[in-house]
Scaffold this active site. Sequence first.
Site, PDB file in Angstrom:
ATOM      1  NE  ARG A  69      -1.702  -1.813   3.608  1.00 18.02           N
ATOM      2  CZ  ARG A  69      -2.096  -2.237   4.803  1.00 18.02           C
ATOM      3  NH1 ARG A  69      -3.389  -2.232   5.113  1.00 18.02           N
ATOM      4  NH2 ARG A  69      -1.228  -2.672   5.692  1.00 18.02           N
ATOM      5  CG  PHE A  99     -11.833 -10.440   6.870  1.00 18.05           C
ATOM      6  CD1 PHE A  99     -13.136  -9.961   6.918  1.00 18.05           C
ATOM      7  CD2 PHE A  99     -10.793  -9.509   6.764  1.00 18.05           C
ATOM      8  CE1 PHE A  99     -13.410  -8.603   6.869  1.00 18.05           C
ATOM      9  CE2 PHE A  99     -11.062  -8.143   6.714  1.00 18.05           C
ATOM     10  CZ  PHE A  99     -12.363  -7.694   6.769  1.00 18.05           C
ATOM     11  CE1 TYR A 149     -12.813 -13.707  -4.229  1.00 22.80           C
ATOM     12  CE2 TYR A 149     -13.072 -15.920  -3.310  1.00 22.80           C
ATOM     13  CZ  TYR A 149     -12.535 -14.632  -3.244  1.00 22.80           C
ATOM     14  OH  TYR A 149     -11.741 -14.280  -2.181  1.00 22.80           O
TER      15      TYR A 149
HETATM   16  C1  HXC Z   1     -15.119  -7.892  10.002  1.00 25.24           C
HETATM   17  C2  HXC Z   1     -12.928  -7.107  10.146  1.00 25.24           C
HETATM   18  C3  HXC Z   1     -12.443  -8.425  10.277  1.00 25.24           C
HETATM   19  C4  HXC Z   1     -13.416  -9.500  10.263  1.00 25.24           C
HETATM   20  C5  HXC Z   1     -10.741  -7.052  10.322  1.00 25.24           C
HETATM   21  N1  HXC Z   1     -11.852  -6.307  10.186  1.00 25.24           N
HETATM   22  N2  HXC Z   1     -11.092  -8.359  10.377  1.00 25.24           N
HETATM   23  N3  HXC Z   1     -14.247  -6.829  10.006  1.00 25.24           N
HETATM   24  N4  HXC Z   1     -14.717  -9.185  10.124  1.00 25.24           N
HETATM   25  N5  HXC Z   1     -13.033 -10.766  10.375  1.00 25.24           N
HETATM   26  C6  HXC Z   1     -11.904  -4.860  10.123  1.00 25.24           C
HETATM   27  C7  HXC Z   1     -11.372  -4.205  11.396  1.00 25.24           C
HETATM   28  O1  HXC Z   1     -12.347  -4.183  12.433  1.00 25.24           O
HETATM   29  C8  HXC Z   1     -11.002  -2.815  10.886  1.00 25.24           C
HETATM   30  O2  HXC Z   1     -12.133  -2.010  10.716  1.00 25.24           O
HETATM   31  C9  HXC Z   1     -10.490  -3.082   9.486  1.00 25.24           C
HETATM   32  O3  HXC Z   1     -11.038  -4.360   9.106  1.00 25.24           O
HETATM   33  C10 HXC Z   1      -8.968  -3.176   9.422  1.00 25.24           C
HETATM   34  O4  HXC Z   1      -8.548  -4.174  10.334  1.00 25.24           O
HETATM   35  P1  HXC Z   1      -7.067  -4.269  10.873  1.00 25.24           P
HETATM   36  O5  HXC Z   1      -6.986  -5.486  11.740  1.00 25.24           O
HETATM   37  O6  HXC Z   1      -6.629  -2.970  11.440  1.00 25.24           O
HETATM   38  O7  HXC Z   1      -6.261  -4.468   9.493  1.00 25.24           O
HETATM   39  P2  HXC Z   1      -4.788  -4.978   9.226  1.00 25.24           P
HETATM   40  O8  HXC Z   1      -4.041  -5.175  10.524  1.00 25.24           O
HETATM   41  O9  HXC Z   1      -4.205  -4.120   8.179  1.00 25.24           O
HETATM   42  O10 HXC Z   1      -5.037  -6.464   8.656  1.00 25.24           O
HETATM   43  C11 HXC Z   1      -5.526  -6.659   7.363  1.00 25.24           C
HETATM   44  C12 HXC Z   1      -6.470  -7.864   7.302  1.00 25.24           C
HETATM   45  C13 HXC Z   1      -5.769  -9.117   7.907  1.00 25.24           C
HETATM   46  C14 HXC Z   1      -6.853  -8.059   5.840  1.00 25.24           C
HETATM   47  C15 HXC Z   1      -7.705  -7.562   8.130  1.00 25.24           C
HETATM   48  O11 HXC Z   1      -6.636 -10.238   7.827  1.00 25.24           O
HETATM   49  C16 HXC Z   1      -4.466  -9.451   7.218  1.00 25.24           C
HETATM   50  O12 HXC Z   1      -3.408  -8.922   7.577  1.00 25.24           O
HETATM   51  N6  HXC Z   1      -4.486 -10.334   6.214  1.00 25.24           N
HETATM   52  C17 HXC Z   1      -3.282 -10.717   5.419  1.00 25.24           C
HETATM   53  C18 HXC Z   1      -3.240 -12.147   5.037  1.00 25.24           C
HETATM   54  C19 HXC Z   1      -4.523 -12.744   4.484  1.00 25.24           C
HETATM   55  O13 HXC Z   1      -5.601 -12.170   4.596  1.00 25.24           O
HETATM   56  N7  HXC Z   1      -4.384 -13.928   3.888  1.00 25.24           N
HETATM   57  C20 HXC Z   1      -5.486 -14.654   3.339  1.00 25.24           C
HETATM   58  C21 HXC Z   1      -5.514 -14.512   1.862  1.00 25.24           C
HETATM   59  S1  HXC Z   1      -6.555 -15.775   1.323  1.00 25.24           S
HETATM   60  P3  HXC Z   1     -12.644  -0.941  11.846  1.00 25.24           P
HETATM   61  O14 HXC Z   1     -13.683  -0.120  11.154  1.00 25.24           O
HETATM   62  O15 HXC Z   1     -13.195  -1.793  12.953  1.00 25.24           O
HETATM   63  O16 HXC Z   1     -11.446  -0.135  12.278  1.00 25.24           O
HETATM   64  C22 HXC Z   1      -7.335 -15.382  -0.102  1.00 25.24           C
HETATM   65  C23 HXC Z   1      -7.952 -16.617  -0.722  1.00 25.24           C
HETATM   66  C24 HXC Z   1      -9.188 -16.445  -1.467  1.00 25.24           C
HETATM   67  O17 HXC Z   1      -7.343 -14.284  -0.542  1.00 25.24           O
HETATM   68  C25 HXC Z   1      -9.780 -17.678  -2.086  1.00 25.24           C
HETATM   69  C26 HXC Z   1      -9.918 -18.923  -1.288  1.00 25.24           C
HETATM   70  C27 HXC Z   1     -10.528 -20.067  -2.028  1.00 25.24           C
HETATM   71  P1  NAP Z   2      -1.147 -15.903   3.061  1.00 20.09           P
HETATM   72  O1  NAP Z   2      -0.101 -16.911   3.451  1.00 20.09           O
HETATM   73  O2  NAP Z   2      -1.876 -15.204   4.145  1.00 20.09           O
HETATM   74  O3  NAP Z   2      -0.468 -14.870   2.068  1.00 20.09           O
HETATM   75  C1  NAP Z   2      -0.748 -13.521   2.005  1.00 20.09           C
HETATM   76  C2  NAP Z   2       0.561 -12.772   2.034  1.00 20.09           C
HETATM   77  O4  NAP Z   2       0.330 -11.396   1.750  1.00 20.09           O
HETATM   78  C3  NAP Z   2       1.275 -12.841   3.370  1.00 20.09           C
HETATM   79  O5  NAP Z   2       2.598 -13.288   3.185  1.00 20.09           O
HETATM   80  C4  NAP Z   2       1.262 -11.402   3.892  1.00 20.09           C
HETATM   81  O6  NAP Z   2       2.475 -11.133   4.595  1.00 20.09           O
HETATM   82  C5  NAP Z   2       1.162 -10.635   2.584  1.00 20.09           C
HETATM   83  N1  NAP Z   2       0.553  -9.307   2.780  1.00 20.09           N
HETATM   84  C6  NAP Z   2      -0.645  -9.030   3.327  1.00 20.09           C
HETATM   85  N2  NAP Z   2      -0.846  -7.702   3.366  1.00 20.09           N
HETATM   86  C7  NAP Z   2       0.241  -7.132   2.796  1.00 20.09           C
HETATM   87  C8  NAP Z   2       0.639  -5.797   2.537  1.00 20.09           C
HETATM   88  N3  NAP Z   2      -0.143  -4.762   2.880  1.00 20.09           N
HETATM   89  N4  NAP Z   2       1.830  -5.569   1.929  1.00 20.09           N
HETATM   90  C9  NAP Z   2       2.634  -6.614   1.586  1.00 20.09           C
HETATM   91  N5  NAP Z   2       2.316  -7.904   1.809  1.00 20.09           N
HETATM   92  C10 NAP Z   2       1.136  -8.161   2.413  1.00 20.09           C
HETATM   93  O7  NAP Z   2      -2.274 -16.598   2.160  1.00 20.09           O
HETATM   94  P2  NAP Z   2      -2.203 -17.499   0.829  1.00 20.09           P
HETATM   95  O8  NAP Z   2      -3.333 -18.436   0.914  1.00 20.09           O
HETATM   96  O9  NAP Z   2      -0.831 -18.015   0.623  1.00 20.09           O
HETATM   97  O10 NAP Z   2      -2.537 -16.426  -0.309  1.00 20.09           O
HETATM   98  C11 NAP Z   2      -1.627 -16.097  -1.328  1.00 20.09           C
HETATM   99  C12 NAP Z   2      -2.365 -15.615  -2.553  1.00 20.09           C
HETATM  100  O11 NAP Z   2      -3.145 -16.665  -3.093  1.00 20.09           O
HETATM  101  C13 NAP Z   2      -3.318 -14.454  -2.323  1.00 20.09           C
HETATM  102  O12 NAP Z   2      -3.314 -13.588  -3.434  1.00 20.09           O
HETATM  103  C14 NAP Z   2      -4.660 -15.144  -2.242  1.00 20.09           C
HETATM  104  O13 NAP Z   2      -5.729 -14.298  -2.552  1.00 20.09           O
HETATM  105  C15 NAP Z   2      -4.460 -16.210  -3.298  1.00 20.09           C
HETATM  106  N6  NAP Z   2      -5.373 -17.332  -3.222  1.00 20.09           N
HETATM  107  C16 NAP Z   2      -5.251 -18.225  -2.206  1.00 20.09           C
HETATM  108  C17 NAP Z   2      -6.098 -19.306  -2.193  1.00 20.09           C
HETATM  109  C18 NAP Z   2      -6.006 -20.361  -1.124  1.00 20.09           C
HETATM  110  O14 NAP Z   2      -6.856 -21.245  -1.092  1.00 20.09           O
HETATM  111  N7  NAP Z   2      -5.008 -20.340  -0.266  1.00 20.09           N
HETATM  112  C19 NAP Z   2      -7.084 -19.452  -3.171  1.00 20.09           C
HETATM  113  C20 NAP Z   2      -7.183 -18.498  -4.177  1.00 20.09           C
HETATM  114  C21 NAP Z   2      -6.308 -17.442  -4.192  1.00 20.09           C
HETATM  115  P3  NAP Z   2       2.583 -10.033   5.784  1.00 20.09           P
HETATM  116  O15 NAP Z   2       1.498 -10.333   6.750  1.00 20.09           O
HETATM  117  O16 NAP Z   2       3.988 -10.238   6.304  1.00 20.09           O
HETATM  118  O17 NAP Z   2       2.432  -8.699   5.131  1.00 20.09           O
END
Ligand code: HXC
Ligand code: NAP
Length: 283
Positions: A69, A99, A149
Amino acid sequence: MFQENLLKGKTILVTGGGTGLGKSMSKRFSELGANIVITSRKLEVLEQTAAELSAETGNPVLAVAADVRKPLEIEAAMQAAVERFGQIDVLLNNAAGNFISPTERLSYKAFDVVVDIVLKGTYYFSLAMGKYWIEKGIKGTMLNIVTTYASTGSGYVVPSAVSKAGVLNLTRSLAAEWGKYGIRLNAIAPGPFPTEGAWTRLLPDPRMEQKLINRIPLKRTGEHIELANLATYLVSDFSGYMTGEVVTIDGGEWLAGAGEFNWLDVIKPEEWDIYEKIVRGKS
Ligand code: HXC
Ligand code: NAP
């Protein structure tokens, strides 16, 4: 399947490369000779992964903290990569945030946080890399990790769905625009592949996993090596005439969900005997 040293001489930058699928793809590229740069927010996690991967493969892995970002952090990470390896050849946009939640429960900030990482983060990194490649005359390749999706949409992950749709459109749009520079862009749309990051945020109840598997024609989730091998092909020169494409790897999941009569799977053979009689009787 691949020649040893297939990726020798290439430098590949993987966002979100410290964990999950990014780590698995980085490992595969490194085994095949590439120089790897992994970036994400948590430097400690990246450094641990870099040490682990380079010990396993014998090839260099550089860890650089960069939040997708923040354009200044992106540019600094690219500079560190160029200083270490001379140039960057491939960008793998893999970082994401996601999430499950009913959309009406989301705050504005909760929607923003996912869009900022997935859509804006991807276009920030793509823009920085594209400018660099065009200026230096490098025929680079980008690979964007979307989801099935991105095309169909999905409830309960709406910020992610709209963002991934944007990333897919970005892939196609830039493939058309930057082809003239020799830059290629492709995408992979994975179905479910177990990772800690995804499973904790998308399947918080262990019973949800079996429900998900039941929907998949191949009756299993994906193995990381299957995705990593597909990614390898798409970043290698063997896919040199492919650009703007998205490849689905999901065990048939999305098509099974979409096909009008696929739900007839639940019908037993004895019921088919009855239905056949009824249907034949009509003709
Ligand atoms: C509702 C939520 C929430 C939840 C966070 N928020 N989690 N709201 N339900 N479960 C809200 C918070 O209350 C806050 O809003 C805002 O989101 C920001 O939350 P933070 O915790 O401050 O954000 P941050 O620390 O930047 O974390 C970002 C994140 C976190 C996206 C929320 O989950 C993260 O770091 N994710 C990175 C890794 C990840 O998500 N990996 C999975 C990818 S899997 P308010 O208004 O309360 O302040 C994927 C696969 C898809 O993409 C396909 C699968 C088949
Ligand atoms: P993951 O391990 O949670 O990977 C997400 C990665 O993104 C983490 O290493 C995290 O590291 C990094 N990240 C998150 N926010 C970031 C930020 N602001 N800047 C830089 N890095 C950031 O989950 P994953 O399942 O391996 O997902 C990897 C990719 O596959 C994603 O694009 C996801 O949408 C895609 N995908 C996954 C699945 C599945 O079933 N697993 C299915 C379809 C697509 P930090 O927290 O250190 O930043």
